[in-house]
Design a protein around this motif. Structure first.
Motif, PDB file in Angstrom:
ATOM      1  N   GLN A  52      20.947  16.981  -6.932  1.00 26.95           N
ATOM      2  CA  GLN A  52      19.312  17.510  -7.071  1.00 26.95           C
ATOM      3  C   GLN A  52      18.975  18.919  -6.749  1.00 26.95           C
ATOM      4  OE1 GLN A  52      17.420  14.091  -5.201  1.00 26.95           O
ATOM      5  NE2 GLN A  52      16.994  13.347  -7.012  1.00 26.95           N
ATOM      6  N   GLU A  53      18.458  19.645  -7.602  1.00 26.31           N
ATOM      7  CA  GLU A  53      17.897  20.829  -7.257  1.00 26.31           C
ATOM      8  C   GLU A  53      16.643  21.410  -7.436  1.00 26.31           C
ATOM      9  OE1 GLU A  53      20.546  22.325 -10.493  1.00 26.31           O
ATOM     10  OE2 GLU A  53      22.384  22.707  -9.173  1.00 26.31           O
ATOM     11  N   LEU A  54      15.882  22.486  -6.801  1.00 23.98           N
ATOM     12  CA  LEU A  54      14.565  22.360  -6.919  1.00 23.98           C
ATOM     13  C   LEU A  54      14.702  23.881  -7.797  1.00 23.98           C
ATOM     14  CD1 LEU A  54      13.064  22.754  -3.507  1.00 23.98           C
ATOM     15  CD2 LEU A  54      11.963  21.426  -5.530  1.00 23.98           C
ATOM     16  N   TRP A  55      13.771  23.752  -8.818  1.00 23.10           N
ATOM     17  CA  TRP A  55      13.795  24.979  -9.915  1.00 23.10           C
ATOM     18  C   TRP A  55      12.156  25.056 -10.009  1.00 23.10           C
ATOM     19  CZ3 TRP A  55      17.711  27.421 -12.861  1.00 23.10           C
ATOM     20  CH2 TRP A  55      18.794  27.031 -12.735  1.00 23.10           C
ATOM     21  N   ASN A  56      11.872  26.277 -10.304  1.00 21.03           N
ATOM     22  CA  ASN A  56      10.333  26.523 -10.355  1.00 21.03           C
ATOM     23  C   ASN A  56      10.182  27.250 -11.988  1.00 21.03           C
ATOM     24  OD1 ASN A  56       8.050  29.172 -10.016  1.00 21.03           O
ATOM     25  ND2 ASN A  56       7.516  27.227  -9.219  1.00 21.03           N
TER      26      ASN A  56
END
Lengths: 90, 180
Positions: A52-56
């Motif tokens: 799980q990764e955070l992207w903007n």
């Protein structure tokens, strides 16, 4: 690789900025352990498989997303919005 | 209140009227907004802000994110009017009149020119006439408003507009371009 932004639709990953591991949990404010803070900032497990990764979406609607991605095959399993507008975007 | 500085073209000499090539399958124009404002509603006030925005006259309202709109008005003073209507408990109003320049592109090859450099599906099933899409060209953020099948307004950051213009002019030159 393409990511599906819940607001803008399917877009090239170059429109997004990687914001790090989405599973890292910040230590509590009253936790003064330097080891815990060091682990939060620097220690990553670097798994091969689903992650799980955070992207903007920096070049679009600027929504933060939690992207579930297979780090071996680059298959994107899900893109879920997070933040104050997340409920409205689902 | 201090008067706003006079609007100046960021493109200046680049957008001088001329013909490139023998045909004119693409037409490029620089346009400075009379009034351009961004409105960001708070998560619990999106509905109320939407109602206020629907009452605006002589304005183009372009959705630019969750609870966020870019609004171009035909008259100066839009920002002050919105600040009076949208109090701090409803959202934030930001004046962008001097921060963006509009590059208008039209003509039978306009869509092809844009598609050659912007990773966006320009098919009308994805990008209908009257709608807005957010995209970028080599890290330069763009708000693209489709006015007709082959007519677009591109809202570009003023400080990066010269760089973007150099690309769009070169990309248009292939088909014959008129700058007006």
């Amino acid at each position: 690789m393409r990511l599906t932004c819940p607001y803008c639709g399917s877009r090239d990953h170059q429109e997004f900025t990687y914001r790090g591991d989405a599973t890292a949990v910040r230590p509590a404010l009253n936790n003064t352990s330097i080891d815990d803070h060091n682990a939060y900032i620097f220690d990553r497990s670097n798994p091969d498989g689903v992650h799980q990764e955070l992207w903007n979406h920096t070049s679009g609607c600027r929504t933060h997303l939690v992207v579930e991605r297979n780090t071996v095959t680059h298959e994107v399993l899900s893109c879920k919005p997070v933040g104050p507008f997340a409920r409205k975007l689902k | 209140m201090v008067d706003a500085p006079e609007k100046q073209s960021p493109l200046r000499d680049l957008a001088m009227p001329r013909q490139i090539g023998t045909e004119a399958n693409v037409e490029l124009t620089e346009r400075l907004c009379d009034s351009l404002v961004q409105v960001q509603a708070w998560p619990n006030s999106v509905g109320k802000v939407e109602k206020i925005l629907k009452t605006l006259k002589r304005c183009v309202t372009m959705p630019s994110g969750p609870g966020r709109w870019l609004i171009e008005g035909e008259e100066e003073g839009l920002e002050e009017g919105l600040r009076r209507e949208l109090t701090d408990d409803l959202g934030a109003v930001t004046g962008l009149t001097h921060a963006r320049v509009v590059i208008s592109i039209s003509g039978p090859r306009a869509t092809r020119v844009l598609a050659s450099g912007i990773a966006l599906d320009f098919d009308e099933s994805n990008f209908a006439v009257g709608s807005t899409q957010l995209a970028h060209h080599h890290e330069i953020g763009l708000t693209i408003h489709r006015l007709a099948e082959d007519q677009f307004d591109l809202y570009v950051f003023t400080s990066l507009s010269r760089s973007f213009w150099q690309w769009i002019e070169k990309a248009s030159a292939e088909y014959g371009c008129r700058i007006v």
